[in-house]
Design a protein around this motif. Sequence first.
Motif, PDB file in Angstrom:
ATOM      1  N   MET A   1       0.853  -1.205   0.000  1.00 52.53           N
ATOM      2  CA  MET A   1       0.000   0.000   0.000  1.00 52.53           C
ATOM      3  C   MET A   1       0.883   1.248   0.000  1.00 52.53           C
ATOM      4  O   MET A   1       1.778   1.380   0.821  1.00 52.53           O
ATOM      5  N   GLU A   2       0.649   2.126  -0.915  1.00 51.77           N
ATOM      6  CA  GLU A   2       1.433   3.360  -1.003  1.00 51.77           C
ATOM      7  C   GLU A   2       1.056   4.298   0.155  1.00 51.77           C
ATOM      8  O   GLU A   2      -0.110   4.615   0.359  1.00 51.77           O
ATOM      9  N   GLN A   3       2.086   4.676   0.919  1.00 48.07           N
ATOM     10  CA  GLN A   3       1.817   5.594   2.028  1.00 48.07           C
ATOM     11  C   GLN A   3       1.503   6.982   1.505  1.00 48.07           C
ATOM     12  O   GLN A   3       2.080   7.436   0.526  1.00 48.07           O
ATOM     13  N   ARG A   4       0.593   7.643   2.202  1.00 43.38           N
ATOM     14  CA  ARG A   4       0.320   9.037   1.859  1.00 43.38           C
ATOM     15  C   ARG A   4       1.447   9.909   2.386  1.00 43.38           C
ATOM     16  O   ARG A   4       2.164   9.526   3.307  1.00 43.38           O
ATOM     17  N   LYS A   5       1.572  11.088   1.816  1.00 44.07           N
ATOM     18  CA  LYS A   5       2.699  11.946   2.204  1.00 44.07           C
ATOM     19  C   LYS A   5       2.531  12.449   3.638  1.00 44.07           C
ATOM     20  O   LYS A   5       1.432  12.532   4.184  1.00 44.07           O
ATOM     21  N   ASP A   6       3.666  12.771   4.222  1.00 41.90           N
ATOM     22  CA  ASP A   6       3.670  13.353   5.558  1.00 41.90           C
ATOM     23  C   ASP A   6       3.381  14.841   5.465  1.00 41.90           C
ATOM     24  O   ASP A   6       3.923  15.533   4.590  1.00 41.90           O
ATOM     25  N   PHE A   7       2.554  15.320   6.364  1.00 46.81           N
ATOM     26  CA  PHE A   7       2.332  16.767   6.405  1.00 46.81           C
ATOM     27  C   PHE A   7       1.843  17.179   7.781  1.00 46.81           C
ATOM     28  O   PHE A   7       1.492  16.332   8.624  1.00 46.81           O
ATOM     29  N   LEU A   8       1.838  18.463   7.986  1.00 45.07           N
ATOM     30  CA  LEU A   8       1.441  19.051   9.261  1.00 45.07           C
ATOM     31  C   LEU A   8       0.432  20.149   9.000  1.00 45.07           C
ATOM     32  O   LEU A   8       0.524  20.848   7.987  1.00 45.07           O
ATOM     33  N   VAL A   9      -0.541  20.283   9.896  1.00 43.99           N
ATOM     34  CA  VAL A   9      -1.457  21.419   9.817  1.00 43.99           C
ATOM     35  C   VAL A   9      -1.300  22.255  11.081  1.00 43.99           C
ATOM     36  O   VAL A   9      -1.023  21.726  12.165  1.00 43.99           O
ATOM     37  N   ARG A  10      -1.459  23.564  10.904  1.00 45.35           N
ATOM     38  CA  ARG A  10      -1.447  24.454  12.071  1.00 45.35           C
ATOM     39  C   ARG A  10      -2.662  25.353  11.980  1.00 45.35           C
ATOM     40  O   ARG A  10      -3.106  25.716  10.885  1.00 45.35           O
ATOM     41  N   GLY A  11      -3.204  25.696  13.119  1.00 48.82           N
ATOM     42  CA  GLY A  11      -4.397  26.527  13.098  1.00 48.82           C
ATOM     43  C   GLY A  11      -4.752  27.003  14.495  1.00 48.82           C
ATOM     44  O   GLY A  11      -3.933  26.973  15.419  1.00 48.82           O
ATOM     45  N   THR A  12      -5.997  27.443  14.637  1.00 47.39           N
ATOM     46  CA  THR A  12      -6.495  27.907  15.932  1.00 47.39           C
ATOM     47  C   THR A  12      -7.880  27.309  16.162  1.00 47.39           C
ATOM     48  O   THR A  12      -8.514  26.795  15.236  1.00 47.39           O
ATOM     49  N   ALA A  13      -8.313  27.392  17.407  1.00 43.79           N
ATOM     50  CA  ALA A  13      -9.650  26.905  17.762  1.00 43.79           C
ATOM     51  C   ALA A  13     -10.194  27.766  18.894  1.00 43.79           C
ATOM     52  O   ALA A  13      -9.448  28.501  19.552  1.00 43.79           O
ATOM     53  N   TRP A  14     -11.492  27.654  19.080  1.00 44.86           N
ATOM     54  CA  TRP A  14     -12.167  28.349  20.172  1.00 44.86           C
ATOM     55  C   TRP A  14     -11.862  29.849  20.152  1.00 44.86           C
ATOM     56  O   TRP A  14     -11.350  30.420  21.107  1.00 44.86           O
ATOM     57  N   GLU A  15     -12.141  30.447  18.984  1.00 43.98           N
ATOM     58  CA  GLU A  15     -11.975  31.904  18.782  1.00 43.98           C
ATOM     59  C   GLU A  15     -10.553  32.369  19.066  1.00 43.98           C
ATOM     60  O   GLU A  15     -10.315  33.434  19.643  1.00 43.98           O
ATOM     61  N   GLY A  16      -9.596  31.541  18.655  1.00 50.69           N
ATOM     62  CA  GLY A  16      -8.193  31.934  18.780  1.00 50.69           C
ATOM     63  C   GLY A  16      -7.599  31.710  20.158  1.00 50.69           C
ATOM     64  O   GLY A  16      -6.435  32.051  20.395  1.00 50.69           O
ATOM     65  N   LYS A  17      -8.359  31.103  21.061  1.00 49.11           N
ATOM     66  CA  LYS A  17      -7.839  30.901  22.418  1.00 49.11           C
ATOM     67  C   LYS A  17      -6.990  29.622  22.540  1.00 49.11           C
ATOM     68  O   LYS A  17      -6.398  29.358  23.575  1.00 49.11           O
ATOM     69  N   ILE A  18      -6.950  28.855  21.461  1.00 50.67           N
ATOM     70  CA  ILE A  18      -6.104  27.652  21.439  1.00 50.67           C
ATOM     71  C   ILE A  18      -5.347  27.616  20.111  1.00 50.67           C
ATOM     72  O   ILE A  18      -5.934  27.834  19.051  1.00 50.67           O
ATOM     73  N   ARG A  19      -4.026  27.369  20.202  1.00 57.08           N
ATOM     74  CA  ARG A  19      -3.223  27.134  18.994  1.00 57.08           C
ATOM     75  C   ARG A  19      -3.105  25.633  18.817  1.00 57.08           C
ATOM     76  O   ARG A  19      -2.850  24.911  19.790  1.00 57.08           O
ATOM     77  N   PHE A  21      -1.631  22.219  16.429  1.00 56.89           N
ATOM     78  CA  PHE A  21      -0.713  21.658  15.434  1.00 56.89           C
ATOM     79  C   PHE A  21      -0.915  20.146  15.433  1.00 56.89           C
ATOM     80  O   PHE A  21      -1.032  19.543  16.506  1.00 56.89           O
ATOM     81  N   ALA A  22      -0.939  19.541  14.268  1.00 54.27           N
ATOM     82  CA  ALA A  22      -0.987  18.073  14.202  1.00 54.27           C
ATOM     83  C   ALA A  22      -0.262  17.614  12.948  1.00 54.27           C
ATOM     84  O   ALA A  22      -0.251  18.309  11.928  1.00 54.27           O
ATOM     85  N   ALA A  23       0.353  16.426  13.046  1.00 58.78           N
ATOM     86  CA  ALA A  23       1.192  15.956  11.946  1.00 58.78           C
ATOM     87  C   ALA A  23       1.069  14.459  11.743  1.00 58.78           C
ATOM     88  O   ALA A  23       0.845  13.703  12.688  1.00 58.78           O
ATOM     89  N   ARG A  24       1.208  14.063  10.475  1.00 60.09           N
ATOM     90  CA  ARG A  24       1.445  12.648  10.159  1.00 60.09           C
ATOM     91  C   ARG A  24       2.909  12.547   9.728  1.00 60.09           C
ATOM     92  O   ARG A  24       3.356  13.265   8.826  1.00 60.09           O
ATOM     93  N   THR A  25       3.667  11.666  10.402  1.00 60.86           N
ATOM     94  CA  THR A  25       5.118  11.589  10.174  1.00 60.86           C
ATOM     95  C   THR A  25       5.561  10.171   9.813  1.00 60.86           C
ATOM     96  O   THR A  25       6.712   9.802  10.007  1.00 60.86           O
ATOM     97  N   THR A  26       4.643   9.387   9.254  1.00 62.37           N
ATOM     98  CA  THR A  26       4.909   7.958   9.011  1.00 62.37           C
ATOM     99  C   THR A  26       6.135   7.745   8.122  1.00 62.37           C
ATOM    100  O   THR A  26       7.028   6.946   8.438  1.00 62.37           O
ATOM    101  N   LYS A  27       6.200   8.441   7.004  1.00 67.48           N
ATOM    102  CA  LYS A  27       7.321   8.234   6.068  1.00 67.48           C
ATOM    103  C   LYS A  27       8.632   8.714   6.678  1.00 67.48           C
ATOM    104  O   LYS A  27       9.687   8.089   6.493  1.00 67.48           O
TER     105      LYS A  27
END
Length: 299
Positions: A1-19, A21-27
Amino acid sequence: MEQRKDFLVRGTAWEGKIRVFAARTTKLVDELQRRHGTLPTATAALGRTATAGAIMGAMLKGEEKLTIQVKGEGPMGQIVVDANAHGEVRGYTDNPLVLLPSNAQGKLDVAGAVGHSGYIHITKDLGLKEPYRGSVPIVSGELGEDFTYYFAVSEQTPSAVGLGVLVDEDGRVIHAGGFIVQLMPGLTDAEITKLEKALSAMPPVTALLDQGETPEGLLKWVVGDDVVIHESLDLRFQCKCSRERVEQTLISMGESELQQTIEEEGKAEVVCHFCNEAYQFNRTELEQLLDQAKPKPIH
């Protein structure tokens, strides 16, 4: 099975009161396993550290970079990871052949490999005259809790860190990834309680990745649907070593040491800690470097 690429997302939640980050780092973690031949327990410890490094690198800007050193009293010895703001990560451990029995939960005994005491050192090169340095004691050796403690103590940012690596029977990496959620000023006690409940009810990172969750999906488990993603960043293994750099290192050894190597060995092999790439130099090549190492006459 071909692995999907690794990437990270960054953002905010709860009206900017939380920063967030989450990542997939399998490869990335699989590449580290392949290059260093790590056994499963060592793969998990190095992989968790590399995932934390990838996410912390995304908190930097421009040409800034950081180095993580995990120095526990366990059999792994030192774990070192370099990361930057471009999603480039590399790393190694002193002892890639650590393999321990599963812990009481039936999981890889990362804390046993890292050790329950020692230090985590973070050095950030922010382009200033002096790098930023922060150190905290290891509190559990599981690494997620240790990085949580680092953010609270060294950066005064209450955070939750989740890291996971899943390997198969052959020791190859099936899934790796993680998240860091940081609390900004303005959160109410009720919101903090809500966040704590979500974190305690959340399945392990690798279980969610195994179910097909994306990095964005991991964040929704923590903060609900109120996630605003600001950026996505591709992640990859990248080493900075090159033959030219190794040549400069050999030249910097000095004339007498190079001369001794030529007379005693007649050749040299230099292996990069980070990527395990071996650079070979024969007698003729070493003699050419010796010429460059000799002091130049002043006219």
